[in-house]
Write an enzyme that holds these catalytic residues in place. Structure first.
Site, PDB file in Angstrom:
ATOM      1  CG  ASP A   1      31.399  54.350 -25.432  1.00 38.97           C
ATOM      2  OD1 ASP A   1      30.225  53.947 -25.310  1.00 38.97           O
ATOM      3  OD2 ASP A   1      32.079  54.796 -24.495  1.00 38.97           O
TER       4      ASP A   1
ATOM      5  CB  CYS B   1      32.692  47.569 -23.044  1.00 37.67           C
ATOM      6  SG  CYS B   1      31.235  47.593 -21.983  1.00 37.67           S
TER       7      CYS B   1
ATOM      8  NE  ARG C   1      31.705  50.306 -25.843  1.00 38.99           N
ATOM      9  CZ  ARG C   1      32.904  50.797 -25.636  1.00 38.99           C
ATOM     10  NH1 ARG C   1      33.760  50.865 -26.652  1.00 38.99           N
ATOM     11  NH2 ARG C   1      33.263  51.241 -24.446  1.00 38.99           N
TER      12      ARG C   1
HETATM   13  P1  4NP Z   1      30.048  50.808 -22.489  1.00 43.37           P
HETATM   14  O1  4NP Z   1      29.588  52.340 -22.585  1.00 43.37           O
HETATM   15  O2  4NP Z   1      31.524  50.829 -22.169  1.00 43.37           O
HETATM   16  O3  4NP Z   1      29.773  50.302 -23.851  1.00 43.37           O
HETATM   17  O4  4NP Z   1      29.202  50.167 -21.413  1.00 43.37           O
HETATM   18  C1  4NP Z   1      29.894  53.272 -21.593  1.00 43.37           C
HETATM   19  C2  4NP Z   1      29.101  53.371 -20.467  1.00 43.37           C
HETATM   20  C3  4NP Z   1      29.387  54.327 -19.522  1.00 43.37           C
HETATM   21  C4  4NP Z   1      30.454  55.171 -19.681  1.00 43.37           C
HETATM   22  C5  4NP Z   1      31.247  55.063 -20.804  1.00 43.37           C
HETATM   23  C6  4NP Z   1      30.955  54.119 -21.752  1.00 43.37           C
HETATM   24  N1  4NP Z   1      30.717  56.172 -18.719  1.00 43.37           N
HETATM   25  O5  4NP Z   1      31.635  56.981 -18.947  1.00 43.37           O
HETATM   26  O6  4NP Z   1      30.063  56.223 -17.671  1.00 43.37           O
END
Ligand code: 4NP
Length: 159
Positions: A126, A13, A19
């Protein structure tokens, strides 16, 4: 068919704190239920959270659902690292573009995590920055998708 070595599976991800760690845990759970061995890891395409623990809201959502989510965030470092996996599952289109641009030669190993969940959806949305119910939904979606992935492996539709 029995395998000499477990399939190596990477779940990807953006941040590797929400995720993909949930997807990793769900794949381990689904493989265990099906009685197959998978070597599962997860990673992010972004660098912001490298070294951080999993997001407290996804850990809590997992706990509510009985899914143990653990580990520390890492970022995909190189095409060579990606080449060490038999299957690579991405959570959304931006992850797909990031992985395929890093290692175009591996495109046939890359799939959406939801590709085998029996819905017409590709992306695991997300939940970052959203309320707890969004994280509960992430756990629900990745669990169903992980069962579909394991079924596809057992049936020989994957890899
Ligand atoms: P992930 O969620 O991709 O599901 O781990 C996110 C975690 C952090 C960020 C974006 C999505 N961020 O922009 O820091």
């Amino acid at each position: 068919m029995s395998r000499q070595k477990p399939l190596r599976v990477l779940v990807v991800c953006l941040g590797n704190i929400c995720r993909s760690p949930a997807g990793e845990a769900a794949l381990i759970e689904a493989a265990g239920e099906a009685g197959i061995e998978l070597a599962v890891a997860s990673a992010g395409t972004g660098e912001w959270h490298v070294g951080d623990g999993r997001h407290p809201q996804i850990v809590a959502a997992g706990r509510r659902a009985g899914l143990h989510i653990e580990g520390r965030a890492r970022q995909i470092a190189s095409p060579e690292e990606l080449a060490g996996f038999d299957l690579i599952f991405v959570m959304d289109h931006s992850n797909l573009v990031a992985v395929e641009s890093m290692a175009p030669e591996l495109a046939d190993r890359v799939h959406y995590f939801r590709a085998f969940d029996g819905t017409d959806q590709d992306e695991v949305e997300d939940p970052y920055g959203r309320a707890d119910h969004a994280y509960d939904e992430t756990v629900r979606v990745v669990r169903a998708a992980a069962r579909g992935i394991v079924e596809a492996i057992v049936d020989g539709r994957l890899p």
